[in-house]
Design a protein around this motif. Structure first.
Motif, PDB file in Angstrom:
ATOM      1  N   ASN A 138     -39.074 -52.503  80.615  1.00 30.36           N
ATOM      2  CA  ASN A 138     -40.146 -51.905  79.819  1.00 30.36           C
ATOM      3  C   ASN A 138     -39.736 -50.481  79.466  1.00 30.36           C
ATOM      4  OD1 ASN A 138     -42.779 -51.199  78.786  1.00 30.36           O
ATOM      5  ND2 ASN A 138     -43.329 -50.396  80.794  1.00 30.36           N
ATOM      6  N   GLN A 139     -40.408 -49.913  78.493  1.00 25.61           N
ATOM      7  CA  GLN A 139     -40.256 -48.490  78.192  1.00 25.61           C
ATOM      8  C   GLN A 139     -41.588 -47.923  77.733  1.00 25.61           C
ATOM      9  OE1 GLN A 139     -37.494 -47.528  75.026  1.00 25.61           O
ATOM     10  NE2 GLN A 139     -37.462 -45.356  75.519  1.00 25.61           N
ATOM     11  N   TRP A 140     -41.900 -46.751  78.236  1.00 28.65           N
ATOM     12  CA  TRP A 140     -43.108 -46.029  77.845  1.00 28.65           C
ATOM     13  C   TRP A 140     -43.072 -45.723  76.346  1.00 28.65           C
ATOM     14  CZ3 TRP A 140     -47.247 -43.353  80.480  1.00 28.65           C
ATOM     15  CH2 TRP A 140     -47.861 -42.354  79.742  1.00 28.65           C
ATOM     16  N   PHE A 141     -44.211 -45.938  75.674  1.00 28.74           N
ATOM     17  CA  PHE A 141     -44.365 -45.543  74.277  1.00 28.74           C
ATOM     18  C   PHE A 141     -45.585 -44.648  74.161  1.00 28.74           C
ATOM     19  CE2 PHE A 141     -46.316 -46.112  70.065  1.00 28.74           C
ATOM     20  CZ  PHE A 141     -45.275 -45.632  69.272  1.00 28.74           C
ATOM     21  N   SER A 142     -45.389 -43.429  73.691  1.00 24.29           N
ATOM     22  CA  SER A 142     -46.495 -42.495  73.460  1.00 24.29           C
ATOM     23  C   SER A 142     -47.134 -42.812  72.111  1.00 24.29           C
ATOM     24  CB  SER A 142     -45.996 -41.049  73.471  1.00 24.29           C
ATOM     25  OG  SER A 142     -45.552 -40.681  74.751  1.00 24.29           O
TER      26      SER A 142
ATOM     27  N   PRO B 144     -51.494 -40.605  61.379  1.00 24.47           N
ATOM     28  CA  PRO B 144     -51.636 -41.759  60.490  1.00 24.47           C
ATOM     29  C   PRO B 144     -51.026 -42.993  61.156  1.00 24.47           C
ATOM     30  CG  PRO B 144     -50.791 -39.856  59.286  1.00 24.47           C
ATOM     31  CD  PRO B 144     -50.755 -39.492  60.732  1.00 24.47           C
ATOM     32  N   ILE B 145     -51.706 -44.140  61.044  1.00 24.86           N
ATOM     33  CA  ILE B 145     -51.244 -45.342  61.717  1.00 24.86           C
ATOM     34  C   ILE B 145     -49.853 -45.750  61.233  1.00 24.86           C
ATOM     35  CG2 ILE B 145     -52.346 -46.908  60.069  1.00 24.86           C
ATOM     36  CD1 ILE B 145     -51.933 -47.384  63.932  1.00 24.86           C
ATOM     37  N   GLU B 146     -49.536 -45.440  59.953  1.00 21.64           N
ATOM     38  CA  GLU B 146     -48.213 -45.780  59.419  1.00 21.64           C
ATOM     39  C   GLU B 146     -47.099 -45.045  60.175  1.00 21.64           C
ATOM     40  OE1 GLU B 146     -51.362 -46.443  56.518  1.00 21.64           O
ATOM     41  OE2 GLU B 146     -50.744 -44.625  57.598  1.00 21.64           O
ATOM     42  N   GLU B 147     -47.377 -43.814  60.559  1.00 23.43           N
ATOM     43  CA  GLU B 147     -46.399 -43.026  61.311  1.00 23.43           C
ATOM     44  C   GLU B 147     -46.216 -43.597  62.721  1.00 23.43           C
ATOM     45  OE1 GLU B 147     -45.931 -38.428  62.947  1.00 23.43           O
ATOM     46  OE2 GLU B 147     -47.187 -38.840  61.184  1.00 23.43           O
ATOM     47  N   VAL B 148     -47.329 -43.976  63.346  1.00 18.67           N
ATOM     48  CA  VAL B 148     -47.267 -44.574  64.688  1.00 18.67           C
ATOM     49  C   VAL B 148     -46.515 -45.903  64.636  1.00 18.67           C
ATOM     50  CG1 VAL B 148     -48.616 -45.412  66.649  1.00 18.67           C
ATOM     51  CG2 VAL B 148     -49.436 -43.449  65.321  1.00 18.67           C
ATOM     52  N   GLU B 149     -46.813 -46.695  63.625  1.00 17.01           N
ATOM     53  CA  GLU B 149     -46.156 -47.996  63.483  1.00 17.01           C
ATOM     54  C   GLU B 149     -44.642 -47.834  63.340  1.00 17.01           C
ATOM     55  OE1 GLU B 149     -47.841 -50.084  60.215  1.00 17.01           O
ATOM     56  OE2 GLU B 149     -49.815 -50.300  61.140  1.00 17.01           O
ATOM     57  N   LYS B 150     -44.212 -46.867  62.555  1.00 17.30           N
ATOM     58  CA  LYS B 150     -42.782 -46.645  62.341  1.00 17.30           C
ATOM     59  C   LYS B 150     -42.067 -46.350  63.657  1.00 17.30           C
ATOM     60  CE  LYS B 150     -39.542 -43.651  59.827  1.00 17.30           C
ATOM     61  NZ  LYS B 150     -39.422 -42.489  58.888  1.00 17.30           N
ATOM     62  N   ASP B 151     -42.653 -45.462  64.468  1.00 15.22           N
ATOM     63  CA  ASP B 151     -42.057 -45.116  65.759  1.00 15.22           C
ATOM     64  C   ASP B 151     -42.091 -46.312  66.708  1.00 15.22           C
ATOM     65  OD1 ASP B 151     -41.654 -42.551  64.827  1.00 15.22           O
ATOM     66  OD2 ASP B 151     -43.462 -41.729  65.774  1.00 15.22           O
ATOM     67  N   PHE B 152     -43.173 -47.055  66.662  1.00 15.59           N
ATOM     68  CA  PHE B 152     -43.340 -48.222  67.526  1.00 15.59           C
ATOM     69  C   PHE B 152     -42.294 -49.295  67.205  1.00 15.59           C
ATOM     70  CE2 PHE B 152     -45.478 -52.267  68.633  1.00 15.59           C
ATOM     71  CZ  PHE B 152     -45.790 -52.025  69.965  1.00 15.59           C
ATOM     72  N   ILE B 153     -42.089 -49.556  65.919  1.00 16.72           N
ATOM     73  CA  ILE B 153     -41.103 -50.557  65.492  1.00 16.72           C
ATOM     74  C   ILE B 153     -39.700 -50.147  65.928  1.00 16.72           C
ATOM     75  CG2 ILE B 153     -39.968 -51.569  63.468  1.00 16.72           C
ATOM     76  CD1 ILE B 153     -42.765 -51.485  62.097  1.00 16.72           C
ATOM     77  N   ALA B 154     -39.385 -48.873  65.780  1.00 17.11           N
ATOM     78  CA  ALA B 154     -38.059 -48.390  66.184  1.00 17.11           C
ATOM     79  C   ALA B 154     -37.835 -48.589  67.679  1.00 17.11           C
ATOM     80  CB  ALA B 154     -37.910 -46.918  65.823  1.00 17.11           C
ATOM     81  N   GLN B 155     -38.858 -48.327  68.470  1.00 14.64           N
ATOM     82  CA  GLN B 155     -38.702 -48.493  69.920  1.00 14.64           C
ATOM     83  C   GLN B 155     -38.626 -49.966  70.297  1.00 14.64           C
ATOM     84  OE1 GLN B 155     -40.622 -45.607  72.375  1.00 14.64           O
ATOM     85  NE2 GLN B 155     -41.054 -47.111  73.980  1.00 14.64           N
ATOM     86  N   CYS B 156     -39.384 -50.805  69.619  1.00 11.27           N
ATOM     87  CA  CYS B 156     -39.299 -52.248  69.869  1.00 11.27           C
ATOM     88  C   CYS B 156     -37.893 -52.764  69.561  1.00 11.27           C
ATOM     89  CB  CYS B 156     -40.321 -53.003  69.030  1.00 11.27           C
ATOM     90  SG  CYS B 156     -42.020 -52.937  69.651  1.00 11.27           S
ATOM     91  N   ARG B 157     -37.308 -52.276  68.480  1.00 13.13           N
ATOM     92  CA  ARG B 157     -35.949 -52.694  68.122  1.00 13.13           C
ATOM     93  C   ARG B 157     -34.948 -52.281  69.198  1.00 13.13           C
ATOM     94  NH1 ARG B 157     -36.471 -50.979  61.753  1.00 13.13           N
ATOM     95  NH2 ARG B 157     -37.294 -52.988  60.989  1.00 13.13           N
ATOM     96  N   PHE B 158     -35.099 -51.080  69.713  1.00 11.07           N
ATOM     97  CA  PHE B 158     -34.217 -50.611  70.791  1.00 11.07           C
ATOM     98  C   PHE B 158     -34.357 -51.506  72.020  1.00 11.07           C
ATOM     99  CE2 PHE B 158     -33.763 -48.180  74.732  1.00 11.07           C
ATOM    100  CZ  PHE B 158     -32.460 -47.702  74.609  1.00 11.07           C
ATOM    101  N   LEU B 159     -35.587 -51.802  72.387  1.00 14.93           N
ATOM    102  CA  LEU B 159     -35.826 -52.621  73.573  1.00 14.93           C
ATOM    103  C   LEU B 159     -35.288 -54.032  73.395  1.00 14.93           C
ATOM    104  CD1 LEU B 159     -39.390 -51.311  74.468  1.00 14.93           C
ATOM    105  CD2 LEU B 159     -37.332 -51.095  75.880  1.00 14.93           C
ATOM    106  N   LYS B 160     -35.482 -54.587  72.222  1.00 11.64           N
ATOM    107  CA  LYS B 160     -34.920 -55.913  71.944  1.00 11.64           C
ATOM    108  C   LYS B 160     -33.401 -55.899  72.093  1.00 11.64           C
ATOM    109  CE  LYS B 160     -36.483 -59.186  69.887  1.00 11.64           C
ATOM    110  NZ  LYS B 160     -36.867 -60.557  70.312  1.00 11.64           N
ATOM    111  N   ALA B 161     -32.782 -54.818  71.640  1.00 11.63           N
ATOM    112  CA  ALA B 161     -31.323 -54.716  71.676  1.00 11.63           C
ATOM    113  C   ALA B 161     -30.780 -54.647  73.097  1.00 11.63           C
ATOM    114  CB  ALA B 161     -30.867 -53.499  70.879  1.00 11.63           C
ATOM    115  N   VAL B 162     -31.595 -54.167  74.031  1.00 17.88           N
ATOM    116  CA  VAL B 162     -31.139 -54.104  75.426  1.00 17.88           C
ATOM    117  C   VAL B 162     -31.687 -55.262  76.258  1.00 17.88           C
ATOM    118  CG1 VAL B 162     -30.759 -51.615  75.403  1.00 17.88           C
ATOM    119  CG2 VAL B 162     -33.007 -52.501  76.087  1.00 17.88           C
ATOM    120  N   GLY B 163     -32.335 -56.220  75.596  1.00 21.84           N
ATOM    121  CA  GLY B 163     -32.755 -57.432  76.286  1.00 21.84           C
ATOM    122  C   GLY B 163     -34.133 -57.408  76.899  1.00 21.84           C
TER     123      GLY B 163
END
Length: 297
Positions: free
Chosen positions: A70-74, A81-100
């Protein structure tokens, strides 16, 4: 507990503190993950010294038989704006997926006082008004929807000094969110810290718990934090948190409740302490032995 259902990990915050980098500044990433493996854990969460390149991180963990849990997401769904939060959230999800990994743990940081060194944690916590609750729930459901679409699951980390701290706030959050998109990260230590019945909260929401933090507290230090109007960070420095088996929480009924509900997932030992006062490897070994005896895993 059923060994087939449960994976056991530990958080790097005992070695290096994300909120106060001077705590554990001398400890390297390599030392941290090597000692996690040496203590008998098979997973961990992401710390501030971890490599940012997923391939480099995964290679280092593979050498030691570790996985990212898991990784903490602030999140800032109340104040950005929700669009800004979504962008950061997607980037972190991609990182986590990449490490399994398949889990991302959000905590709403709008109006949070957890990172403020001189703000009393018990007196100054922000309380959401109804329209903020609506925005919060809508935003969390949206992040959960995104996580699902990426093959991830969103779990929410209730936390001292934030807008979701108390049992009442946890209840309201769970009532207002979609069970198919939004799950709970149960943290025994944060509920005990603010004087809540952590076992009652777990029993009420156990069917939506998808991640667990095993955190203990030292009641005398928490009492000092309250009486002297200390901040969350000052409490950490004073030793408010510790590992299972070293504080006041009886984890046996927690393990029984999770097992009885058929819990499947990670249990992560998480106890931010000053590593100069509480040797991380020593306390990791202490926690691992307590869990072995108490949960039979």
């Amino acid at each position: 507990m059923n060994k087939e259902n449960v994976k056991l990990g530990i958080a790097p915050i005992a070695w290096t503190n994300d909120d106060m980098p001077d705590l554990g500044a001398e400890n390297t990433f390599e030392q941290c993950v090597s000692e996690m493996a040496l203590a008998g854990f098979t997973g961990c969460e992401v710390g501030n010294k971890y490599p940012k390149d997923p391939a480099v991180l995964k290679a280092a963990l593979d050498l030691r038989g570790l996985r990212i849990a898991n990784q903490w997401f602030s999140s800032f769904v109340l104040s950005k704006p929700i669009e800004e939060v979504e962008k950061d959230f997607i980037a972190q999800c991609r990182f986590l997926k990449a490490v399994g990994a398949d889990t991302i743990g959000a905590s709403e940081q709008s109006y949070s006082i957890q990172g403020q060194m001189h703000t009393p944690v018990f007196e100054c916590k922000y309380t959401m008004v109804p329209k903020e609750w609506d925005r919060f729930a809508k935003g969390m459901n949206r992040l959960g929807e995104i996580a699902n679409s990426m093959g991830m699951k969103l779990v929410y980390h209730h936390h001292m000094g934030t807008v979701v701290q108390t049992a009442e706030e946890v209840d309201r959050m769970m009532d207002m969110t979609d069970a198919d998109k939004f799950s709970l990260l149960f943290d025994s230590g944060h509920l005990a810290y603010c004087g809540e019945d952590y076992l009652a909260v777990l029993k009420k929401h156990v069917n939506r718990v998808r991640h667990v933090h095993l955190k203990d507290i030292r009641p005398d230090v928490v009492k000092k934090v309250k009486e002297e109007k200390l901040s969350f960070l000052q409490g950490v420095r004073a030793g408010a948190f510790t590992v299972p088996g070293d504080g006041c929480i009886d984890f046996a009924p927690i393990f029984e409740t999770l097992d009885g509900a058929g819990y499947k997932g990670w249990m992560i030992v998480e106890a931010e302490q000053d590593p100069a006062k509480a040797n991380p490897l020593e306390y990791a070994l202490k926690a691992r032995e307590y869990i072995r005896k108490t949960a039979n895993i």
